[in-house]
Design a protein around this motif. Structure first.
Motif, PDB file in Angstrom:
ATOM      1  N   PHE A   1     -16.170 -11.602  -2.840  1.00  0.00           N
ATOM      2  CA  PHE A   1     -16.726 -10.691  -3.841  1.00  0.00           C
ATOM      3  C   PHE A   1     -15.606  -9.910  -4.545  1.00  0.00           C
ATOM      4  O   PHE A   1     -15.743  -9.477  -5.681  1.00  0.00           O
ATOM      5  N   SER A   2     -14.449  -9.786  -3.872  1.00  0.00           N
ATOM      6  CA  SER A   2     -13.310  -9.093  -4.488  1.00  0.00           C
ATOM      7  C   SER A   2     -12.014  -9.663  -3.933  1.00  0.00           C
ATOM      8  O   SER A   2     -11.970 -10.097  -2.778  1.00  0.00           O
ATOM      9  N   ARG A   3     -10.966  -9.645  -4.768  1.00  0.00           N
ATOM     10  CA  ARG A   3      -9.660 -10.123  -4.311  1.00  0.00           C
ATOM     11  C   ARG A   3      -8.597  -9.434  -5.165  1.00  0.00           C
ATOM     12  O   ARG A   3      -8.728  -9.418  -6.397  1.00  0.00           O
ATOM     13  N   PRO A   4      -7.568  -8.844  -4.551  1.00  0.00           N
ATOM     14  CA  PRO A   4      -6.550  -8.183  -5.386  1.00  0.00           C
ATOM     15  C   PRO A   4      -5.702  -9.198  -6.152  1.00  0.00           C
ATOM     16  O   PRO A   4      -5.507 -10.313  -5.692  1.00  0.00           O
ATOM     17  N   SER A   5      -5.211  -8.782  -7.322  1.00  0.00           N
ATOM     18  CA  SER A   5      -4.315  -9.636  -8.123  1.00  0.00           C
ATOM     19  C   SER A   5      -2.912  -9.061  -7.996  1.00  0.00           C
ATOM     20  O   SER A   5      -2.665  -7.954  -8.483  1.00  0.00           O
ATOM     21  N   ILE A   6      -2.038  -9.793  -7.365  1.00  0.00           N
ATOM     22  CA  ILE A   6      -0.688  -9.265  -7.123  1.00  0.00           C
ATOM     23  C   ILE A   6       0.324 -10.223  -7.748  1.00  0.00           C
ATOM     24  O   ILE A   6       0.401 -11.390  -7.350  1.00  0.00           O
ATOM     25  N   ASN A   7       1.080  -9.724  -8.754  1.00  0.00           N
ATOM     26  CA  ASN A   7       1.979 -10.637  -9.471  1.00  0.00           C
ATOM     27  C   ASN A   7       3.361 -10.698  -8.805  1.00  0.00           C
ATOM     28  O   ASN A   7       3.666  -9.947  -7.873  1.00  0.00           O
ATOM     29  N   GLN A   8       4.190 -11.613  -9.319  1.00  0.00           N
ATOM     30  CA  GLN A   8       5.500 -11.849  -8.716  1.00  0.00           C
ATOM     31  C   GLN A   8       6.383 -10.600  -8.792  1.00  0.00           C
ATOM     32  O   GLN A   8       7.141 -10.302  -7.861  1.00  0.00           O
ATOM     33  N   GLU A   9       6.274  -9.850  -9.915  1.00  0.00           N
ATOM     34  CA  GLU A   9       7.100  -8.620 -10.040  1.00  0.00           C
ATOM     35  C   GLU A   9       6.793  -7.646  -8.910  1.00  0.00           C
ATOM     36  O   GLU A   9       7.697  -7.023  -8.360  1.00  0.00           O
TER      37      GLU A   9
ATOM     38  N   MET B   1      -7.043  -1.062  -8.815  1.00  0.00           N
ATOM     39  CA  MET B   1      -5.627  -1.345  -8.536  1.00  0.00           C
ATOM     40  C   MET B   1      -5.372  -0.954  -7.087  1.00  0.00           C
ATOM     41  O   MET B   1      -6.084  -0.124  -6.526  1.00  0.00           O
ATOM     42  N   THR B   2      -4.357  -1.575  -6.482  1.00  0.00           N
ATOM     43  CA  THR B   2      -4.167  -1.340  -5.046  1.00  0.00           C
ATOM     44  C   THR B   2      -2.723  -1.060  -4.681  1.00  0.00           C
ATOM     45  O   THR B   2      -1.800  -1.492  -5.365  1.00  0.00           O
ATOM     46  N   THR B   3      -2.582  -0.311  -3.590  1.00  0.00           N
ATOM     47  CA  THR B   3      -1.264  -0.168  -2.944  1.00  0.00           C
ATOM     48  C   THR B   3      -1.394  -0.629  -1.477  1.00  0.00           C
ATOM     49  O   THR B   3      -0.670  -0.162  -0.620  1.00  0.00           O
ATOM     50  N   GLY B   4      -2.327  -1.512  -1.210  1.00  0.00           N
ATOM     51  CA  GLY B   4      -2.609  -1.933   0.171  1.00  0.00           C
ATOM     52  C   GLY B   4      -3.653  -0.996   0.750  1.00  0.00           C
ATOM     53  O   GLY B   4      -4.806  -1.350   0.926  1.00  0.00           O
ATOM     54  N   GLU B   5      -3.267   0.192   1.066  1.00  0.00           N
ATOM     55  CA  GLU B   5      -4.133   1.363   1.254  1.00  0.00           C
ATOM     56  C   GLU B   5      -3.439   2.457   0.453  1.00  0.00           C
ATOM     57  O   GLU B   5      -2.220   2.457   0.340  1.00  0.00           O
ATOM     58  N   GLY B   6      -4.171   3.405  -0.061  1.00  0.00           N
ATOM     59  CA  GLY B   6      -3.500   4.474  -0.793  1.00  0.00           C
ATOM     60  C   GLY B   6      -4.469   5.253  -1.640  1.00  0.00           C
ATOM     61  O   GLY B   6      -5.623   4.854  -1.820  1.00  0.00           O
ATOM     62  N   GLY B   7      -3.990   6.368  -2.153  1.00  0.00           N
ATOM     63  CA  GLY B   7      -4.824   7.194  -3.012  1.00  0.00           C
ATOM     64  C   GLY B   7      -3.981   8.199  -3.752  1.00  0.00           C
ATOM     65  O   GLY B   7      -2.753   8.261  -3.573  1.00  0.00           O
ATOM     66  N   CYS B   8      -4.646   8.982  -4.588  1.00  0.00           N
ATOM     67  CA  CYS B   8      -3.918   9.951  -5.408  1.00  0.00           C
ATOM     68  C   CYS B   8      -4.880  11.061  -5.817  1.00  0.00           C
ATOM     69  O   CYS B   8      -6.053  10.800  -6.098  1.00  0.00           O
ATOM     70  N   VAL B   9      -4.376  12.287  -5.820  1.00  0.00           N
ATOM     71  CA  VAL B   9      -5.157  13.425  -6.309  1.00  0.00           C
ATOM     72  C   VAL B   9      -4.514  13.904  -7.599  1.00  0.00           C
ATOM     73  O   VAL B   9      -3.286  14.040  -7.667  1.00  0.00           O
ATOM     74  N   THR B  10      -5.331  14.154  -8.620  1.00  0.00           N
ATOM     75  CA  THR B  10      -4.821  14.795  -9.833  1.00  0.00           C
ATOM     76  C   THR B  10      -5.494  16.155  -9.969  1.00  0.00           C
ATOM     77  O   THR B  10      -6.643  16.340  -9.568  1.00  0.00           O
TER      78      THR B  10
ATOM     79  N   GLN C   1       4.208   0.972  -0.287  1.00  0.00           N
ATOM     80  CA  GLN C   1       2.951   1.050  -1.040  1.00  0.00           C
ATOM     81  C   GLN C   1       3.230   1.295  -2.530  1.00  0.00           C
ATOM     82  O   GLN C   1       2.633   0.664  -3.404  1.00  0.00           O
ATOM     83  N   ALA C   2       4.154   2.234  -2.801  1.00  0.00           N
ATOM     84  CA  ALA C   2       4.440   2.590  -4.199  1.00  0.00           C
ATOM     85  C   ALA C   2       5.061   1.418  -4.958  1.00  0.00           C
ATOM     86  O   ALA C   2       4.812   1.242  -6.153  1.00  0.00           O
ATOM     87  N   ALA C   3       5.853   0.586  -4.255  1.00  0.00           N
ATOM     88  CA  ALA C   3       6.470  -0.584  -4.903  1.00  0.00           C
ATOM     89  C   ALA C   3       5.376  -1.473  -5.498  1.00  0.00           C
ATOM     90  O   ALA C   3       5.489  -1.977  -6.615  1.00  0.00           O
ATOM     91  N   LEU C   4       4.310  -1.637  -4.747  1.00  0.00           N
ATOM     92  CA  LEU C   4       3.160  -2.411  -5.220  1.00  0.00           C
ATOM     93  C   LEU C   4       2.447  -1.650  -6.340  1.00  0.00           C
ATOM     94  O   LEU C   4       2.100  -2.214  -7.394  1.00  0.00           O
ATOM     95  N   GLY C   5       2.260  -0.362  -6.126  1.00  0.00           N
ATOM     96  CA  GLY C   5       1.514   0.478  -7.075  1.00  0.00           C
ATOM     97  C   GLY C   5       2.141   0.519  -8.461  1.00  0.00           C
ATOM     98  O   GLY C   5       1.426   0.498  -9.474  1.00  0.00           O
ATOM     99  N   ILE C   6       3.459   0.559  -8.529  1.00  0.00           N
ATOM    100  CA  ILE C   6       4.161   0.633  -9.828  1.00  0.00           C
ATOM    101  C   ILE C   6       3.728  -0.542 -10.715  1.00  0.00           C
ATOM    102  O   ILE C   6       3.448  -0.374 -11.906  1.00  0.00           O
ATOM    103  N   HIS C   7       3.628  -1.728 -10.122  1.00  0.00           N
ATOM    104  CA  HIS C   7       3.291  -2.925 -10.912  1.00  0.00           C
ATOM    105  C   HIS C   7       1.782  -3.074 -11.098  1.00  0.00           C
ATOM    106  O   HIS C   7       1.333  -3.627 -12.110  1.00  0.00           O
ATOM    107  N   GLN C   8       1.002  -2.588 -10.136  1.00  0.00           N
ATOM    108  CA  GLN C   8      -0.456  -2.596 -10.304  1.00  0.00           C
ATOM    109  C   GLN C   8      -0.850  -1.690 -11.469  1.00  0.00           C
ATOM    110  O   GLN C   8      -1.720  -2.034 -12.263  1.00  0.00           O
ATOM    111  N   LEU C   9      -0.196  -0.551 -11.557  1.00  0.00           N
ATOM    112  CA  LEU C   9      -0.536   0.392 -12.630  1.00  0.00           C
ATOM    113  C   LEU C   9      -0.189  -0.201 -13.997  1.00  0.00           C
ATOM    114  O   LEU C   9      -0.952  -0.045 -14.956  1.00  0.00           O
TER     115      LEU C   9
END
Ligand SMILES: Cc1ncc(COP(=O)(O)O)c(C=O)c1O
Length: 385
Positions: free
Chosen positions: A8-16, A186-195, A244-252
């Motif tokens: 039903f869901s699958r993350p998309s993670i590119n080579q970068e 978007m994913t960082t594996g597990e993760g979150g953010c407060v604004t 986690q952030a390494a993944l997040g930078i490219h997911q964003l």
């Protein structure tokens, strides 16, 4: 059956992203460090938020956002019964009492017409969920919050990239909490953010997420840093790591593209299924908004379908297709029934919808052919020509 299982869901993670994670692993700094700092700046820019605080989950974010508001035992937090347990757990863990208000059966978001009558002298916070990525009517919500001098924590776990009247969720309002769990937009594996726009709340969360220490270890161990620090309150260990952030930078970077594809797939489901009497399809409110389509959640019309939702989900699995259940009505779980006295019948719209709701497969890499597989399986299950 020759076809592979369609989740039903699958993350998309590119080579970068993969390369950045590998570079991080080789860099000698894998805990909170320069990549978290960069990801934080990227989030601030994307969300147009003065403060963005990365964390290891949205659950941690909800917990710390509530703690940052200095709730007293017995204080009440208003939220929705159509949510994940994390929303209510955070309220309980912050020492407050969850007060639920039924959902609007059209938008599946908290019914703002019923919020005012749930407000008491003990109410401190309203915590709406932007369910499935559809924004709550925030003008109406903040009018109520301002009238009663209440704080607002928007559970935006489903809503990164969502817009309300041409403004991104996270760019205005009181406090927002996003999730980067693998099924999210978007994913960082597990993760979150407060604004937030509140300097005091931001400072408090930044202390609470890392032991109550007034600077992070990166500043202490890095070149030019000092080993010295003070503990100013008893904090948690909720900080995000550089891996986690390494993944997040490219997911964003890919997020708008991901959300665009989610929109296309949701529109196509809508177009195809609108003539099927087995489904009641998700409705959209009149105010201008951009939906993040975290989930596509039609409601099963059991009498037409001649089966219930659980039977439908099993039938889909037998056809090698995964579906999701978001969510069972949260107030009916034993802990909340036993602790707060919630019972069947308390929130009729949520209870009815939670018996009928299904999340159909929806993720950015899903192909049109894969979506056709979902449609074909449903035709077979419902005997539709
Ligand atoms: C509405 C809602 N709030 C909060 C959360 C918690 O997010 P996380 O898994 O990042 O802690 C979720 C996760 O599914 C959610 O759906």
């Amino acid at each position: 059956m020759t076809e592979t299982f369609l989740p039903f869901s699958r993350p998309s993670i590119n080579q970068e992203a993969i390369d950045e994670v590998v570079d991080c692993l080789k860099s000698g700094w894998i805990a909170t460090g320069p990549r978290v700092a960069q990801f934080t700046e990227d989030l601030k820019k994307y969300l147009n938020a003065p403060h963005a605080l990365t964390l290891m989950s949205a659950t941690g974010g909800l917990h710390l956002a509530l703690l940052a508001l200095d709730l007293k035992p017995g204080d009440e937090v208003i939220t929705t019964p159509l949510t994940f347990a994390a929303t209510l757990n955070a309220i309980v863990l912050a020492g407050a009492k969850p007060v639920l208000v039924d959902i609007d059966p059209k938008t599946l978001n908290i019914d703002l017409n019923q919020v005012e009558k749930a407000i008491t002298k003990k109410t401190r916070v309203i915590m709406p969920v932007h369910f499935a990525g559809l924004p709550v009517d925030l003008d109406a919500l903040y009018t109520i919050a301002n009238k009663y001098n209440l704080r607002v924590i928007e559970d935006a776990a489903h809503a990164i990239g969502t817009e309300y009247k041409n403004k991104k969720i996270g760019s205005f309002g009181d406090i927002q909490v996003f999730s980067f769990h693998p099924i999210k937009n978007m994913t960082t594996g597990e993760g979150g953010c407060v604004t937030t726009r509140d300097d005091v709340v931001a400072k408090k969360i930044s202390l609470l997420r890392f032991h109550g220490i007034d600077r992070d270890s990166w500043n202490r161990y890095g070149k030019g840093g000092t080993q010295d620090y003070e503990v100013v309150l008893p904090g948690f260990k909720y900080n995000m790591t550089d891996i986690q952030a390494a993944l997040g930078i490219h997911q964003l970077k890919a997020l708008d593209h991901f959300n665009q594809r989610r929109n296309e797939l949701a529109d196509r489901y809508h177009e195809i299924l609108s003539s099927w009497s087995q489904w009641t399809l998700p409705e959209r409110p009149d105010f201008q908004h951009k939906h993040a389509w975290h989930l596509y959640t039609p409601l099963l019309n059991e009498s037409v379908a001649k089966m219930n939702r659980d039977e439908f989900m099993i039938a889909m699995k037998e056809n090698n297709i995964g579906t999701g259940l978001h969510f069972r009505a949260v107030h009916l779980y034993p802990y909340y029934r036993d602790t707060f006295g919630f019972k069947l019948g308390d929130f009729p719209h949520a209870e009815n919808i939670c018996e009928r709701i299904v999340s159909l497969p929806l993720f950015p890499d899903m192909t049109t052919a894969e979506q056709d597989r979902v449609i074909d399986a449903m035709k077979k299950i419902f005997n539709v020509k």
